[in-house]
Enzyme design. Sequence first.
Site, mmCIF file in Angstrom:
data_model
loop_
_atom_site.group_PDB
_atom_site.id
_atom_site.type_symbol
_atom_site.label_atom_id
_atom_site.label_comp_id
_atom_site.label_asym_id
_atom_site.label_seq_id
_atom_site.Cartn_x
_atom_site.Cartn_y
_atom_site.Cartn_z
ATOM 1 N N ILE A 175 10.871 13.463 -3.312
ATOM 2 C CA ILE A 175 11.815 13.084 -4.361
ATOM 3 C C ILE A 175 13.097 13.932 -4.267
ATOM 4 N N GLY B 89 15.386 -3.205 -8.136
ATOM 5 C CA GLY B 89 16.769 -3.526 -8.510
ATOM 6 C C GLY B 89 17.677 -2.298 -8.363
ATOM 7 N N GLU C 109 14.713 4.810 1.203
ATOM 8 C CA GLU C 109 15.253 3.551 0.641
ATOM 9 C C GLU C 109 14.832 2.351 1.480
ATOM 10 N N ARG D 57 25.642 13.035 -0.250
ATOM 11 C CA ARG D 57 25.652 11.634 -0.701
ATOM 12 C C ARG D 57 24.326 11.285 -1.385
ATOM 13 N N ALA E 9 21.459 1.471 -4.594
ATOM 14 C CA ALA E 9 21.489 2.678 -3.760
ATOM 15 C C ALA E 9 21.612 2.324 -2.274
ATOM 16 N N GLY F 17 11.550 8.840 -9.262
ATOM 17 C CA GLY F 17 10.214 8.966 -8.672
ATOM 18 C C GLY F 17 9.536 7.628 -8.483
ATOM 19 N N LEU F 18 9.548 7.147 -7.238
ATOM 20 C CA LEU F 18 8.832 5.911 -6.907
ATOM 21 C C LEU F 18 7.742 6.210 -5.863
HETATM 22 P P1 TGC Z 1 7.365 -8.383 -3.287
HETATM 23 O O1 TGC Z 1 6.188 -9.260 -3.561
HETATM 24 O O2 TGC Z 1 8.317 -8.760 -2.199
HETATM 25 O O3 TGC Z 1 8.195 -8.182 -4.644
HETATM 26 C C1 TGC Z 1 7.561 -7.771 -5.836
HETATM 27 C C2 TGC Z 1 8.520 -8.003 -6.982
HETATM 28 O O4 TGC Z 1 9.681 -7.185 -6.809
HETATM 29 C C3 TGC Z 1 10.852 -8.016 -6.707
HETATM 30 N N1 TGC Z 1 11.739 -7.407 -5.732
HETATM 31 C C4 TGC Z 1 13.000 -7.102 -5.993
HETATM 32 N N2 TGC Z 1 13.729 -7.215 -7.122
HETATM 33 C C5 TGC Z 1 15.000 -6.794 -7.088
HETATM 34 N N3 TGC Z 1 15.536 -6.220 -5.984
HETATM 35 C C6 TGC Z 1 14.823 -6.059 -4.848
HETATM 36 N N4 TGC Z 1 15.346 -5.442 -3.792
HETATM 37 C C7 TGC Z 1 13.489 -6.514 -4.812
HETATM 38 N N5 TGC Z 1 12.493 -6.505 -3.883
HETATM 39 C C8 TGC Z 1 11.428 -7.049 -4.460
HETATM 40 C C9 TGC Z 1 10.348 -9.366 -6.276
HETATM 41 O O5 TGC Z 1 11.225 -10.385 -6.642
HETATM 42 C C10 TGC Z 1 9.051 -9.437 -7.022
HETATM 43 O O6 TGC Z 1 9.324 -9.737 -8.384
HETATM 44 P P2 TGC Z 1 8.351 -10.693 -9.242
HETATM 45 O O7 TGC Z 1 9.004 -10.756 -10.577
HETATM 46 O O8 TGC Z 1 8.318 -11.987 -8.488
HETATM 47 O O9 TGC Z 1 7.016 -9.993 -9.238
HETATM 48 O O10 TGC Z 1 6.851 -6.891 -3.098
HETATM 49 P P3 TGC Z 1 5.940 -6.220 -2.001
HETATM 50 O O11 TGC Z 1 4.961 -5.368 -2.729
HETATM 51 O O12 TGC Z 1 5.422 -7.237 -1.021
HETATM 52 O O13 TGC Z 1 6.944 -5.212 -1.242
HETATM 53 C C11 TGC Z 1 8.099 -5.646 -0.702
HETATM 54 C C12 TGC Z 1 8.850 -4.538 0.044
HETATM 55 C C13 TGC Z 1 8.021 -3.974 1.168
HETATM 56 C C14 TGC Z 1 10.071 -5.195 0.635
HETATM 57 C C15 TGC Z 1 9.326 -3.448 -0.878
HETATM 58 O O14 TGC Z 1 8.315 -2.960 -1.633
HETATM 59 C C16 TGC Z 1 10.139 -2.375 -0.191
HETATM 60 O O15 TGC Z 1 11.365 -2.517 -0.087
HETATM 61 N N6 TGC Z 1 9.540 -1.223 0.251
HETATM 62 C C17 TGC Z 1 10.308 -0.060 0.648
HETATM 63 C C18 TGC Z 1 10.125 1.017 -0.400
HETATM 64 C C19 TGC Z 1 11.375 1.744 -0.686
HETATM 65 O O16 TGC Z 1 12.481 1.347 -0.364
HETATM 66 N N7 TGC Z 1 11.224 2.876 -1.328
HETATM 67 C C20 TGC Z 1 12.367 3.654 -1.697
HETATM 68 C C21 TGC Z 1 11.981 4.809 -2.598
HETATM 69 S S1 TGC Z 1 13.383 5.564 -3.367
HETATM 70 C C22 TGC Z 1 14.146 6.397 -2.144
HETATM 71 O O17 TGC Z 1 13.813 6.362 -1.007
HETATM 72 C C23 TGC Z 1 15.301 7.191 -2.576
HETATM 73 S S2 TGC Z 1 16.050 8.116 -1.331
HETATM 74 C C24 TGC Z 1 17.449 8.471 -2.167
HETATM 75 C C25 TGC Z 1 18.389 9.369 -1.502
HETATM 76 O O18 TGC Z 1 18.096 10.571 -1.339
HETATM 77 O O19 TGC Z 1 19.524 8.884 -1.221
HETATM 78 P P1 FAD Z 2 5.080 4.864 5.338
HETATM 79 O O1 FAD Z 2 5.227 3.799 4.316
HETATM 80 O O2 FAD Z 2 3.748 5.514 5.488
HETATM 81 O O3 FAD Z 2 5.541 4.272 6.740
HETATM 82 C C1 FAD Z 2 5.244 4.939 7.976
HETATM 83 C C2 FAD Z 2 5.688 3.995 9.110
HETATM 84 O O4 FAD Z 2 4.949 2.770 9.027
HETATM 85 C C3 FAD Z 2 7.169 3.610 9.028
HETATM 86 O O5 FAD Z 2 7.703 3.556 10.315
HETATM 87 C C4 FAD Z 2 7.148 2.222 8.414
HETATM 88 O O6 FAD Z 2 8.268 1.423 8.797
HETATM 89 C C5 FAD Z 2 5.850 1.661 8.990
HETATM 90 N N1 FAD Z 2 5.285 0.590 8.168
HETATM 91 C C6 FAD Z 2 4.815 0.680 6.893
HETATM 92 N N2 FAD Z 2 4.411 -0.535 6.476
HETATM 93 C C7 FAD Z 2 4.632 -1.399 7.491
HETATM 94 C C8 FAD Z 2 4.439 -2.801 7.660
HETATM 95 N N3 FAD Z 2 3.966 -3.580 6.680
HETATM 96 N N4 FAD Z 2 4.765 -3.349 8.852
HETATM 97 C C9 FAD Z 2 5.289 -2.583 9.853
HETATM 98 N N5 FAD Z 2 5.500 -1.259 9.751
HETATM 99 C C10 FAD Z 2 5.179 -0.678 8.567
HETATM 100 N N6 FAD Z 2 11.364 8.324 -2.563
HETATM 101 C C11 FAD Z 2 11.615 8.253 -3.899
HETATM 102 O O7 FAD Z 2 10.920 7.570 -4.628
HETATM 103 N N7 FAD Z 2 12.647 8.954 -4.438
HETATM 104 C C12 FAD Z 2 13.451 9.747 -3.697
HETATM 105 O O8 FAD Z 2 14.392 10.350 -4.225
HETATM 106 C C13 FAD Z 2 13.194 9.861 -2.297
HETATM 107 N N8 FAD Z 2 13.931 10.713 -1.526
HETATM 108 C C14 FAD Z 2 13.571 10.918 -0.219
HETATM 109 C C15 FAD Z 2 14.189 11.931 0.512
HETATM 110 C C16 FAD Z 2 13.793 12.195 1.823
HETATM 111 C C17 FAD Z 2 14.435 13.309 2.589
HETATM 112 C C18 FAD Z 2 12.798 11.386 2.429
HETATM 113 C C19 FAD Z 2 12.390 11.618 3.850
HETATM 114 C C20 FAD Z 2 12.180 10.394 1.704
HETATM 115 C C21 FAD Z 2 12.541 10.157 0.369
HETATM 116 N N9 FAD Z 2 11.868 9.206 -0.422
HETATM 117 C C22 FAD Z 2 12.121 9.106 -1.761
HETATM 118 C C23 FAD Z 2 10.720 8.494 0.128
HETATM 119 C C24 FAD Z 2 11.080 7.340 1.048
HETATM 120 O O9 FAD Z 2 11.557 6.252 0.339
HETATM 121 C C25 FAD Z 2 9.838 7.000 1.864
HETATM 122 O O10 FAD Z 2 9.654 8.069 2.788
HETATM 123 C C26 FAD Z 2 9.942 5.674 2.581
HETATM 124 O O11 FAD Z 2 9.976 4.596 1.671
HETATM 125 C C27 FAD Z 2 8.783 5.469 3.586
HETATM 126 O O12 FAD Z 2 7.556 5.758 3.010
HETATM 127 P P2 FAD Z 2 6.539 6.754 3.776
HETATM 128 O O13 FAD Z 2 7.276 7.979 4.146
HETATM 129 O O14 FAD Z 2 5.327 6.880 2.940
HETATM 130 O O15 FAD Z 2 6.190 6.003 5.125
#
Ligand code: TGC
Ligand code: FAD
Length: 406
Positions: free
Chosen positions: A184, A259, A385, A111, A264, A151-152
Site C-alpha cells: 500500500i 472506478g 494498478e 507521482r 489513477a 487499500g485494495l
Molecule cells: P469483473 O467481473 O470484470 O468486474 C466486476 C465488477 O467490477 C466492474 N468493473 C469496473 N467498474 C469500473 N471501472 C473499472 N475499471 C472496472 N473493472 C471492473 C464490472 O463492471 C463489474 O461490475 P458489476 O456491477 O457488473 O458487478 O471482475 P473480475 O473479478 O473478473 O476482475 C477483473 C479484473 C482482473 C480486470 C480486475 O479485477 C483488475 O483490473 N485487476 C487488477 C487489480 C488492480 O488493478 N489492482 C490495483 C490495486 S491499487 C494500486 O495498485 C495502486 S498503486 C498506486 C500508486 O502507487 O500509484
Molecule cells: P499477482 O496477482 O500474484 O500476479 C503475479 C503474476 O501473475 C503477474 O505477472 C500477473 O500478470 C500474472 N497473472 C495474475 N493473474 C493472471 C491471469 N488471470 N492470467 C495471466 N496472468 C495472470 N495496491 C493497493 O491496493 N494500493 C496501493 O497503494 C498499491 N501500491 C503499490 C505499490 C507498489 C510499489 C507495488 C509493487 C504494488 C502496489 N499495489 C497497491 C499492489 C498492486 O496493485 C499489485 O501488486 C498488482 O495488482 C499485482 O498483484 P500481485 O502483486 O499480487 O501479483
Amino acid sequence: MQNTFDEKTILKSNKVDTFESPDFYNIDDLLTEEHKMIRSAVRDFVKKEISPIIEDCCQNNIFPKHLVRKFGEIGIFGPTIPQKYNPNGGLDYISYGLMMQEVERGDSGMRSTASVQGSLVMYPIYAYGSEEQRMKYLPKLSSGEYLGCFGLTEPNHGSNPSGMETHFEDKGDHYLLNGAKMWISNSPEADIAVVWAKNEAGRIHGLIVERGMEGFSTPTTHNKWSLRASCTGELVFDNVKVPKENLLPNKSGLGAPMGCLDSARFGIAWGALGAAMDCFETAKKYTMERIQFGKPIASFQLQQKKLAEMLSEITKAQLICWRLGMLKNEGKATTAQISLAKRNNVAMALEIARESRQMLGGMGITGEYPIMRHMMNLESVATYEGTHDIHLLILGKEITGIAAFA
Ligand code: TGC
Ligand code: FAD
C-alpha cells in the site's frame, strides 16, 4: 520506518535541471494557455523541489514527506474535484494528466504519492462519500494536511481483488474490521486509509479508517529496489472499531474501487510519458557530448536509430494521452481505452529507459543521471494498478467479449 527527510543531511545535486519536453507533432497547439501555464508551473516546481533531492532520497530510501504540503500548495492533489471541496480543483483531465507527466518526469514515486492521494483517496470520498465525509476530509487532503492511502490489494489477492478476505461486521453502533492489505503506497505515513472490505453478505464496501483507531497498524515494506522515495507498507486490521459514519454510502461492489483505478491509471499513462521524456532528453544530450572514436556518439547510426525510435514512441504516446484526456473530459473514456494507454505507455517508457541506459554506457548505471532510477521505478509502475498482462486481458475481453481472467 522508512528513513526520514532531513534538510541538513540530504545531499543536494548541484546539476542544473534544464528539462524541456519534446513536441515533435506540435501537440502544444492542442493545449490551452491554461494547460501550458499549469505544465510550466509544475515543471518549475519539480526542478526546484524534486530534482535536487530525489537521487539522495532514492539512494537512502527516504520519503520526502515535506513535499506533501508543497504538493498541496501548488494544487497537485485531486485537481479535477470541484472547488467546493478543493480550492485548487475544478480543472479538466488534460490539466491533471500534464501534472502527472511533470511529477513523474521528476520521479515515479512522487507521482505515486500524488495519484494515490488524488485519484484513490479524494476521488472515492468525493464520488461515493456523504456530504459530511466530503467536507470533513477533502479540504485537508487537498492541502496536504492529511496524507491518504488506498487499500485494495491483499497478500492472497492482487490481480483478483474480488477474492478479498478483509471483512467487517455490523455491531450495531460500529463496524468491526478485520484483515490485512499489502503493497500500500503512502501507508506508513498516512493519516487516513480508504479500505475495501466485504460485509457479512460478501458485498464490497469502502471504509475510511483513521490512524490512531485501536487495532489499526501500518508496517513498512522494506528492501524495495524500486520506488525507493515512495513509502510502501501494509494495513493491518485487528478488530478495528470503525464508526458507522465512516462507510462510503453511495457505491458498493467491485465496481467502486475499480472506478477509482480508472482515474489513477489515466494519470499513470501520462506519468510514464514524463519518465520516458526524461530518459530520452538525457540520452540525447549525453550522446551529443560523449566522444568515442573521435566523434560524438550521436553521429553513429545505431545511436540515431535508438533516438528516432524513442521520439516516435513518445509522440504516439503523447497523442494517446491527449485524446484520452479529451474523452475523459467528455465523460466518454472507457476502462479498456484507459487500459490500452496505461499498458502501452508504461511498456514504452520502460523500453526507452532500458535503451537510454545502454546509450550512456557505464554512466547509465550511476545516480549522476536519472535513467537507472526511472528504470527501476517503472518496474513497479508496470505491476501496480493492474499488471501489464492484466491490461492485455482487459483489452482481450473488450475485443472478444470473452473474459480470460479465470
Ligand atoms: P469483473 O467481473 O470484470 O468486474 C466486476 C465488477 O467490477 C466492474 N468493473 C469496473 N467498474 C469500473 N471501472 C473499472 N475499471 C472496472 N473493472 C471492473 C464490472 O463492471 C463489474 O461490475 P458489476 O456491477 O457488473 O458487478 O471482475 P473480475 O473479478 O473478473 O476482475 C477483473 C479484473 C482482473 C480486470 C480486475 O479485477 C483488475 O483490473 N485487476 C487488477 C487489480 C488492480 O488493478 N489492482 C490495483 C490495486 S491499487 C494500486 O495498485 C495502486 S498503486 C498506486 C500508486 O502507487 O500509484
Ligand atoms: P499477482 O496477482 O500474484 O500476479 C503475479 C503474476 O501473475 C503477474 O505477472 C500477473 O500478470 C500474472 N497473472 C495474475 N493473474 C493472471 C491471469 N488471470 N492470467 C495471466 N496472468 C495472470 N495496491 C493497493 O491496493 N494500493 C496501493 O497503494 C498499491 N501500491 C503499490 C505499490 C507498489 C510499489 C507495488 C509493487 C504494488 C502496489 N499495489 C497497491 C499492489 C498492486 O496493485 C499489485 O501488486 C498488482 O495488482 C499485482 O498483484 P500481485 O502483486 O499480487 O501479483
